[in-house]
Design a protein around this motif. Structure first.
Motif, PDB file in Angstrom:
ATOM      1  N   PHE A  21       0.663  -1.092  -0.097  1.00  0.00           N
ATOM      2  CA  PHE A  21      -0.046   0.015  -0.084  1.00  0.00           C
ATOM      3  C   PHE A  21       0.791   1.050  -0.032  1.00  0.00           C
ATOM      4  N   TRP A  22       1.662   1.247   0.816  1.00  0.00           N
ATOM      5  CA  TRP A  22       2.689   2.470   0.905  1.00  0.00           C
ATOM      6  C   TRP A  22       3.376   2.940  -0.498  1.00  0.00           C
ATOM      7  N   TYR A  23       3.945   1.642  -0.877  1.00  0.00           N
ATOM      8  CA  TYR A  23       4.807   1.867  -2.334  1.00  0.00           C
ATOM      9  C   TYR A  23       3.850   2.344  -3.258  1.00  0.00           C
ATOM     10  N   GLU A  24       2.486   1.509  -3.441  1.00  0.00           N
ATOM     11  CA  GLU A  24       1.572   2.144  -4.452  1.00  0.00           C
ATOM     12  C   GLU A  24       1.126   3.610  -4.666  1.00  0.00           C
ATOM     13  N   SER A  25       0.870   3.729  -3.230  1.00  0.00           N
ATOM     14  CA  SER A  25       0.204   5.131  -2.871  1.00  0.00           C
ATOM     15  C   SER A  25       1.453   6.224  -3.397  1.00  0.00           C
ATOM     16  N   MET A  26       2.465   6.107  -2.543  1.00  0.00           N
ATOM     17  CA  MET A  26       3.545   6.826  -2.740  1.00  0.00           C
ATOM     18  C   MET A  26       3.809   6.902  -4.248  1.00  0.00           C
ATOM     19  N   LEU A  27       4.046   6.057  -4.995  1.00  0.00           N
ATOM     20  CA  LEU A  27       4.187   6.052  -6.431  1.00  0.00           C
ATOM     21  C   LEU A  27       3.120   6.732  -7.456  1.00  0.00           C
ATOM     22  N   LEU A  28       1.726   6.441  -6.986  1.00  0.00           N
ATOM     23  CA  LEU A  28       0.695   7.349  -7.510  1.00  0.00           C
ATOM     24  C   LEU A  28       0.865   8.709  -7.364  1.00  0.00           C
ATOM     25  N   MET A  29       0.924   9.025  -6.103  1.00  0.00           N
ATOM     26  CA  MET A  29       1.265  10.380  -5.654  1.00  0.00           C
ATOM     27  C   MET A  29       2.500  11.044  -6.374  1.00  0.00           C
ATOM     28  N   PHE A  32       1.598  11.297 -10.273  1.00  0.00           N
ATOM     29  CA  PHE A  32       0.469  12.433 -10.556  1.00  0.00           C
ATOM     30  C   PHE A  32       1.105  13.672 -10.365  1.00  0.00           C
ATOM     31  N   GLU A  33       2.165  13.985  -9.175  1.00  0.00           N
ATOM     32  CA  GLU A  33       2.711  15.161  -9.180  1.00  0.00           C
ATOM     33  C   GLU A  33       3.522  15.809 -10.204  1.00  0.00           C
ATOM     34  N   GLU A  34       4.309  14.536 -10.814  1.00  0.00           N
ATOM     35  CA  GLU A  34       5.367  14.905 -11.968  1.00  0.00           C
ATOM     36  C   GLU A  34       4.620  15.297 -13.113  1.00  0.00           C
ATOM     37  N   LYS A  35       3.352  14.637 -13.473  1.00  0.00           N
ATOM     38  CA  LYS A  35       2.655  15.032 -14.722  1.00  0.00           C
ATOM     39  C   LYS A  35       2.100  16.436 -14.559  1.00  0.00           C
ATOM     40  N   ALA A  36       1.283  16.634 -13.298  1.00  0.00           N
ATOM     41  CA  ALA A  36       0.867  17.784 -13.098  1.00  0.00           C
ATOM     42  C   ALA A  36       1.833  19.185 -13.097  1.00  0.00           C
ATOM     43  N   LEU A  51       3.218  21.643  -5.596  1.00  0.00           N
ATOM     44  CA  LEU A  51       3.583  20.198  -5.524  1.00  0.00           C
ATOM     45  C   LEU A  51       3.822  19.576  -4.397  1.00  0.00           C
ATOM     46  N   TYR A  52       3.934  18.284  -4.075  1.00  0.00           N
ATOM     47  CA  TYR A  52       3.859  17.615  -2.735  1.00  0.00           C
ATOM     48  C   TYR A  52       5.148  16.628  -3.184  1.00  0.00           C
ATOM     49  N   ILE A  53       5.986  16.819  -4.035  1.00  0.00           N
ATOM     50  CA  ILE A  53       6.783  16.122  -4.311  1.00  0.00           C
ATOM     51  C   ILE A  53       7.742  15.861  -3.202  1.00  0.00           C
ATOM     52  N   GLY A  54       8.148  14.865  -2.821  1.00  0.00           N
ATOM     53  CA  GLY A  54       9.324  14.473  -1.731  1.00  0.00           C
ATOM     54  C   GLY A  54       8.557  14.211  -0.297  1.00  0.00           C
ATOM     55  N   GLN A  55       7.300  14.395  -0.414  1.00  0.00           N
ATOM     56  CA  GLN A  55       6.491  14.508   1.076  1.00  0.00           C
ATOM     57  C   GLN A  55       5.411  13.268   1.078  1.00  0.00           C
ATOM     58  N   GLU A  56       5.458  12.274  -0.026  1.00  0.00           N
ATOM     59  CA  GLU A  56       4.541  11.433  -0.225  1.00  0.00           C
ATOM     60  C   GLU A  56       4.588  10.427   0.852  1.00  0.00           C
ATOM     61  N   TYR A  76      -2.165  24.274   0.433  1.00  0.00           N
ATOM     62  CA  TYR A  76      -2.341  24.076  -1.015  1.00  0.00           C
ATOM     63  C   TYR A  76      -1.726  23.226  -1.559  1.00  0.00           C
ATOM     64  N   ARG A  77      -0.773  22.416  -0.825  1.00  0.00           N
ATOM     65  CA  ARG A  77      -0.031  21.234  -1.660  1.00  0.00           C
ATOM     66  C   ARG A  77      -0.863  20.228  -1.045  1.00  0.00           C
ATOM     67  N   CYS A  78      -2.091  19.958  -2.074  1.00  0.00           N
ATOM     68  CA  CYS A  78      -3.233  19.181  -1.272  1.00  0.00           C
ATOM     69  C   CYS A  78      -3.620  18.032  -2.637  1.00  0.00           C
ATOM     70  N   HIS A  79      -2.817  17.806  -3.699  1.00  0.00           N
ATOM     71  CA  HIS A  79      -3.080  16.756  -4.515  1.00  0.00           C
ATOM     72  C   HIS A  79      -3.095  15.561  -3.959  1.00  0.00           C
ATOM     73  N   ALA A  80      -1.976  15.164  -3.437  1.00  0.00           N
ATOM     74  CA  ALA A  80      -1.597  13.663  -2.723  1.00  0.00           C
ATOM     75  C   ALA A  80      -2.596  13.227  -1.719  1.00  0.00           C
TER      76      ALA A  80
END
Length: 163
Positions: A21-29, A32-36, A51-56, A76-80
């Motif tokens: 779960f940790w791996y998959e959710s952090m990878l999705l986050m 997603f942030e890289e694409k955003a 972006l929330y990169i590095g805080q997943e 405001y860093r609220c996508h993840a």
């Protein structure tokens, strides 16, 4: 003999499912942030895009420790956060694009993602504004007599913002 620390006294064991779960959710986050970030650079996402990169790991770990009934709020860093909580990534991206299929019908944009079904009470564009709101959410749960928690994310700049 070496002095025993809390880390050597007890080792917490996590299941394979938790690690997955940790791996998959952090990878999705992260993806997603890289694409955003890429789309923002191409000016396809308007306004601001923090972006929330590095805080997943912060969001992923907290999600696995809390319950679906607990409340979430951040700035405001609220996508993840909603992604980790199970909000459809397409709906979050649609919000970034300002589309009616977004989480707030395209009206909130990057800084104001919201998903009541997941108890994600939003990202807020004013630094520190989420702190008194998070406190109110926690008190509301206490007054209702639930055992639910309210988790409020903030950075060091938000700590001294008045409330």
């Amino acid at each position: 003999m070496a002095k025993k620390t809390a880390a050597t006294k007890s080792k917490v064991k996590y299941s394979k499912e938790t690690y997955t779960f940790w791996y998959e959710s952090m990878l999705l986050m992260r993806r997603f942030e890289e694409k955003a970030g890429q789309l923002y650079g191409q000016q396809k996402i308007r306004g601001f895009c923090h972006l929330y990169i590095g805080q997943e790991a912060c969001a992923s770990g907290a999600i696995s420790a809390l319950t679906p009934d607990d409340k979430w709020i951040t700035a405001y860093r609220c996508h993840a956060h909603p992604l980790g909580l199970g909000t459809d990534p397409g709906a979050v991206m649609a919000e970034l694009y300002g589309k009616a299929t977004g989480t707030t019908k395209g009206k909130g944009g990057s800084m104001h993602i919201f998903d009541k079904e997941k108890n994600f009470m939003g990202g807020h564009g004013i630094v520190g504004a989420q702190i008194p709101m998070g406190l109110g959410m926690g008190f509301a749960e206490k007054y209702k007599g639930t055992k639910n928690l309210a988790i409020c994310y903030m950075g060091d700049g938000a700590v001294r913002q008045g409330a």
